[in-house]
Write a protein that holds these residues in place. Structure first.
Motif, mmCIF file in Angstrom:
data_model
loop_
_atom_site.group_PDB
_atom_site.id
_atom_site.type_symbol
_atom_site.label_atom_id
_atom_site.label_comp_id
_atom_site.label_asym_id
_atom_site.label_seq_id
_atom_site.Cartn_x
_atom_site.Cartn_y
_atom_site.Cartn_z
ATOM 1 N N PHE A 49 37.105 -5.565 17.280
ATOM 2 C CA PHE A 49 36.297 -5.545 16.069
ATOM 3 C C PHE A 49 37.166 -5.391 14.826
ATOM 4 O O PHE A 49 38.141 -4.639 14.826
ATOM 5 N N GLY A 50 36.782 -6.083 13.745
ATOM 6 C CA GLY A 50 37.432 -5.886 12.462
ATOM 7 C C GLY A 50 36.844 -4.657 11.781
ATOM 8 O O GLY A 50 35.636 -4.434 11.837
ATOM 9 N N GLU A 51 37.706 -3.860 11.137
ATOM 10 C CA GLU A 51 37.209 -2.651 10.479
ATOM 11 C C GLU A 51 36.572 -2.938 9.136
ATOM 12 O O GLU A 51 35.637 -2.263 8.726
ATOM 13 N N GLY A 52 37.072 -3.925 8.417
ATOM 14 C CA GLY A 52 36.416 -4.392 7.204
ATOM 15 C C GLY A 52 36.231 -3.364 6.099
ATOM 16 O O GLY A 52 35.401 -3.559 5.222
ATOM 17 N N TYR A 53 36.945 -2.240 6.155
ATOM 18 C CA TYR A 53 36.892 -1.211 5.107
ATOM 19 C C TYR A 53 35.516 -0.570 4.950
ATOM 20 O O TYR A 53 35.252 0.102 3.965
ATOM 21 N N THR A 54 34.656 -0.756 5.933
ATOM 22 C CA THR A 54 33.337 -0.122 5.896
ATOM 23 C C THR A 54 32.723 -0.154 7.287
ATOM 24 O O THR A 54 32.777 -1.179 7.991
ATOM 25 N N VAL A 55 32.137 0.950 7.698
ATOM 26 C CA VAL A 55 31.514 1.026 9.014
ATOM 27 C C VAL A 55 30.328 0.070 9.119
ATOM 28 O O VAL A 55 29.953 -0.354 10.216
ATOM 29 N N THR A 56 29.746 -0.302 7.989
ATOM 30 C CA THR A 56 28.616 -1.234 8.021
ATOM 31 C C THR A 56 29.059 -2.588 8.569
ATOM 32 O O THR A 56 28.304 -3.262 9.294
ATOM 33 N N TYR A 57 30.281 -3.002 8.255
ATOM 34 C CA TYR A 57 30.811 -4.265 8.776
ATOM 35 C C TYR A 57 30.951 -4.185 10.297
ATOM 36 O O TYR A 57 30.637 -5.140 11.016
ATOM 37 N N TYR A 58 31.404 -3.067 10.775
ATOM 38 C CA TYR A 58 31.511 -2.820 12.219
ATOM 39 C C TYR A 58 30.133 -2.930 12.870
ATOM 40 O O TYR A 58 29.959 -3.588 13.905
ATOM 41 N N ALA A 59 29.134 -2.306 12.258
ATOM 42 C CA ALA A 59 27.778 -2.340 12.808
ATOM 43 C C ALA A 59 27.207 -3.757 12.790
ATOM 44 O O ALA A 59 26.469 -4.149 13.704
ATOM 45 N N LEU A 60 27.530 -4.526 11.764
ATOM 46 C CA LEU A 60 27.063 -5.910 11.704
ATOM 47 C C LEU A 60 27.641 -6.737 12.853
ATOM 48 O O LEU A 60 26.971 -7.623 13.398
ATOM 49 N N GLN A 61 28.875 -6.446 13.235
ATOM 50 C CA GLN A 61 29.468 -7.140 14.378
ATOM 51 C C GLN A 61 28.802 -6.714 15.683
ATOM 52 O O GLN A 61 28.551 -7.539 16.568
ATOM 53 N N LEU A 62 28.531 -5.417 15.821
ATOM 54 C CA LEU A 62 27.824 -4.931 17.008
ATOM 55 C C LEU A 62 26.464 -5.603 17.132
ATOM 56 O O LEU A 62 26.074 -6.067 18.215
ATOM 57 N N ALA A 63 25.740 -5.660 16.014
ATOM 58 C CA ALA A 63 24.408 -6.267 16.024
ATOM 59 C C ALA A 63 24.487 -7.748 16.386
ATOM 60 O O ALA A 63 23.635 -8.273 17.123
ATOM 61 N N TYR A 64 25.505 -8.428 15.870
ATOM 62 C CA TYR A 64 25.682 -9.850 16.183
ATOM 63 C C TYR A 64 25.961 -10.034 17.671
ATOM 64 O O TYR A 64 25.339 -10.876 18.334
ATOM 65 N N ALA A 65 26.895 -9.260 18.203
ATOM 66 C CA ALA A 65 27.256 -9.383 19.616
ATOM 67 C C ALA A 65 26.083 -9.038 20.531
ATOM 68 O O ALA A 65 25.942 -9.609 21.620
ATOM 69 N N MET A 66 25.226 -8.142 20.089
ATOM 70 C CA MET A 66 24.045 -7.793 20.877
ATOM 71 C C MET A 66 22.964 -8.857 20.804
ATOM 72 O O MET A 66 21.996 -8.812 21.568
ATOM 73 N N GLY A 67 23.109 -9.793 19.860
ATOM 74 C CA GLY A 67 22.176 -10.907 19.786
ATOM 75 C C GLY A 67 21.079 -10.788 18.765
ATOM 76 O O GLY A 67 20.185 -11.656 18.716
ATOM 77 N N PHE A 68 21.098 -9.775 17.917
ATOM 78 C CA PHE A 68 20.029 -9.612 16.939
ATOM 79 C C PHE A 68 19.967 -10.817 15.996
ATOM 80 O O PHE A 68 20.991 -11.326 15.539
#
Length: 253
Positions: free
Chosen positions: A138-157
């Motif tokens: 995962f890219g850190e993107g200087y914000t945990v929200t970016y991390y969460a957006l990647q998690l949500a994408y990988a989960m298929g949302f």
């Protein structure tokens, strides 16, 4: 024929992750395909946001979101954190949450935040990398929200609604600079959030680059991110009224 292991293969951390953590993460790949979710940031706007309207929907909470339980009852689905100082300060709470908690691997190990509900994720050396795989980097993107957006994408949302992402900080110093907050915290929904603790100053410009990267990948796959933060300053994602977002976001199946 016996395969000779190289120094990388012999690393106990690498072997442990490949054997124990990667399979557990892979279980969540596309598990929510076609569904919607909310990602809750930690801005002061949460104090004027009725988060109970989100109950019955899939919800990601970030960092020290557990402090919201003092004022609102929120049925979180997942928690995500990557900042080592947040993880150090919140380890015990994470272990007692009884929901999946996704953490940066190195920080989880360093601060002994371990347990059956703790999921260690690998991080990319490229901050703006957008990861589509639960067992990827995962890219850190200087914000945990970016991390969460990647998690949500990988989960298929399919659709992701942001709330509490105020994108506004009262701070003095260089972006990412480590400081100790002596008084009440004016940048988060709870005055005790970082009070008396170390924290790193926000890097709004860099985080905006990360958000634009996330927007690109979501739109390219015909998905969407909406910003339903009340009074938020972020202008990357389409804005949406919070109450409208609670109506449009699909409930759990």
């Amino acid at each position: 024929m016996i395969k000779k292991m190289n120094s990388k293969d012999e690393s106990p951390i690498v072997n442990d992750w490949e054997l124990n953590h990667a399979p557990r993460l892979s279980h969540y790949q596309d598990i929510h395909s076609g569904e919607d979710c909310f990602i809750i940031g930690n801005g002061p706007s949460l104090n004027v946001t009725d988060l109970t309207k989100l109950n019955g929907k899939y919800i990601f909470g970030l960092n020290k979101i557990y402090l919201i339980f003092n004022s609102q009852q929120v049925d979180l689905s997942y928690i995500a954190a990557i900042n080592q100082y947040v993880i150090k300060q919140s380890g015990q709470q994470y272990c007692n949450m009884n929901i999946p908690v996704f953490l940066k691997q190195n920080a989880a190990i360093k601060h002994n935040v371990l347990g059956q509900d703790i999921f260690q994720t690998k991080m990319s050396s490229h901050a703006f990398h957008f990861n589509k795989s639960m067992a990827g980097k995962f890219g850190e993107g200087y914000t945990v929200t970016y991390y969460a957006l990647q998690l949500a994408y990988a989960m298929g949302f399919q659709n992701v609604f942001l709330v509490g992402v105020d994108h506004s900080f009262k701070q003095s110093g260089k972006p990412n600079e480590l400081q100790k907050m002596d008084g009440d915290d004016p940048n988060h929904f709870h005055p005790e959030y970082f009070k008396g603790h170390e924290w790193q100053l926000a890097d709004l410009e860099a985080s905006e680059l990360a958000y634009r990267t996330a927007k690109f990948y979501y739109q390219r796959s015909n998905r969407q991110v909406f910003d339903a933060t009340i009074g938020g300053k972020l202008d990357v994602f389409p804005k949406m009224d919070f109450n409208e977002a609670t109506k449009l976001c699909k409930s759990k199946n």
